[in-house]
Design a protein around this motif. Structure first.
Motif: not given
Length: 471
Positions: A163-173
């Motif tokens: 979930m954290v990895l997906k959220a980071m990719q979604d936000r461009g972090y």
């Protein structure tokens, strides 16, 4: 000829004795890897074990007439160790969250002795709820962006890590946006309570459990990834192909466990607390009526599509090569269990309905027509009472308090995301005779601006509800 008769008689008698004795029973060891404290998996593990449901359904005739089963239940706190034990053939059946499941399937692809197959689902959320990220309740952080450069822990390899990895990719972090470290639920929880870390991401039930226990606040929920999440059941193919009836029996036990849960969700939550140590109020927010998880063992295409997206997340990080979740699924065992129990698998497969809050609102004197706008109050010694709206729920809560009743917890639903919340953890947009609960402060602020209202905490929102939604 006569002198040989005694010898022949003795031989025939010995043969008759051998035939009359039962053949020595073969012992088949079945290792099942559970995650007792992971609420998503309880009906697939601890409930079956404690109610001895698998023993009820194990085959006992035909080729199994002389087989003795030795069940070895092993409890783990996360998925990756389950995969390790399955690879070592110490476990034949295991359960875990979506990202660990995918790694399990991928890992077994290179195993010459056996593959693994996804054979059923323990519980799922099409909205992606369950995993979440919490901060200390006294922290100034309300959004993932606030944690830039901060120390955040998560159990690496878990569904929450995905979930954290997906959220980071979604936000461009960037990959170093957080100082991301691996900590188990137990270690991360302690470190957060002692303020040694800034945030902790975890799987079911910890993003609800830690706020419920009074020292954390959730600032991110898996629903924000817009991707379904699930926990599933995998089996070693060498075992399943040799003893298919045993895998079918396991799914009969799972179906029975789900039926037991839904027949009396309050009692089930209390028993699961007794067996796992997870507070009954937390169990209920996931598995009670209109809960954040749906217990349904059918393997829905939407979940496998989500698994395909999960694979891409891992591939983008260089953590996985080619893997096709669709080829990894094997639903023949669960289908056979449904058929033998006279249940319609395809009808259940097509349904995404959970069981919902229903009944009459005893405070506002009206029927409950929309479960996802409703609420519940758990009154100690009296039961769990349903109400038709957040405003009626808070009004009833205040009324119970005024009458000296002890209240365990109250539940409401996020106005836009539809997920179940602890009422005392929610932010409320109040104004224009409306009381609207939200998980996230920013969502409540946006809605309050829309209705020319204010954002209030639980106690103030309760006063406003009693006053008719006026601030």
């Amino acid at each position: 000829m006569a002198r040989h008769l005694p010898t022949l008689s003795i031989a025939m008698s010995s043969l008759a004795l051998l035939v009359s004795q039962p053949a020595s029973a073969e012992t088949v060891k079945l290792g099942i890897g559970t995650q007792d404290t992971t609420t998503n998996t309880v009906t697939a593990g601890v409930v079956i074990r404690q109610l001895q449901l698998l023993e009820k359904y194990l085959p006992k005739d035909g080729k199994y007439a002389n087989i003795k089963f030795e069940l070895e239940w092993q409890n783990f706190t996360s998925g990756p160790p389950v995969t390790n034990a399955m690879m070592a053939n110490k476990l034949q059946i295991g359960m875990m969250g979506d990202y660990p499941l995918i790694v399990n399937g991928f890992t077994f692809e290179s195993n010459p002795e056996s593959k693994s197959r996804l054979v059923g689902i323990a519980a799922y959320s099409l909205s992606g709820s369950g995993n979440g990220l919490v901060v200390h309740k006294d922290s100034p952080y309300y959004d993932l962006a606030d944690l830039k450069g901060k120390l955040v822990s998560v159990p690496f390899g878990s569904a929450a890590h995905g979930m954290v990895l997906k959220a980071m990719q979604d936000r461009g972090y960037a990959s170093d946006f957080f100082q991301l470290v691996s900590q188990s639920p137990e270690v991360g929880s302690t470190n957060l309570q002692e303020k040694k870390i800034d945030g902790h991401a975890d799987f079911v039930p910890f993003a609800e459990l830690l706020p419920f226990r009074g020292f954390a606040r959730k600032i991110f929920d898996g629903v924000e990834t817009n991707l379904p999440t699930f926990h599933g059941i995998v089996v070693r193919t060498d075992f399943a192909e040799k003893y298919p009836e045993v895998v079918v029996a396991y799914f009969k036990a799972l179906i029975a466990a789900n039926q037991w849960l839904r027949a009396d969700p309050k009692l089930a939550a209390e028993k699961i607390q007794e067996w796992t140590g997870i507070n009954k109020e937390v169990v209920y927010i996931f598995l009670g009526p209109s809960g954040n998880m749906t217990t349904d063992p059918t393997i829905k295409p939407a979940l496998i599509d989500a698994a395909t997206t999960d694979v891409k997340v891992l591939q983008n990080l260089g953590r996985m090569k080619e893997f096709d979740p669709k080829k990894w699924v094997d639903d023949k065992y669960i289908r056979k269990a449904y058929a033998e129990m006279k249940l319609d698998y395809d009808a259940q497969l097509a349904s995404t309905n959970n069981y919902e809050i229903s009944g009459e609102d005893s405070f506002c004197k009206k029927p409950i027509t929309d479960p996802r706008k409703a609420g519940e109050v758990w009154v100690d010694g009296a039961g769990i009472m349903p109400f038709s709206s957040a405003s009626c729920t808070l009004g009833a809560y205040a009324d119970y308090k005024a009458k000296g009743k002890k209240i365990n917890v109250a539940y409401v639903f996020d106005t836009t995301r539809g997920i179940k919340l602890f009422a005392d953890q929610a932010f409320f947009a109040v104004g224009n005779s409306e009381v609207a609960p939200f998980l996230l402060k920013k969502d409540a602020e946006a809605y309050a601006a829309k209705i020319s209202g204010k954002v209030l905490g639980f106690d103030e929102a309760m006063k406003a509800a009693v006053g008719g939604g006026k601030t």
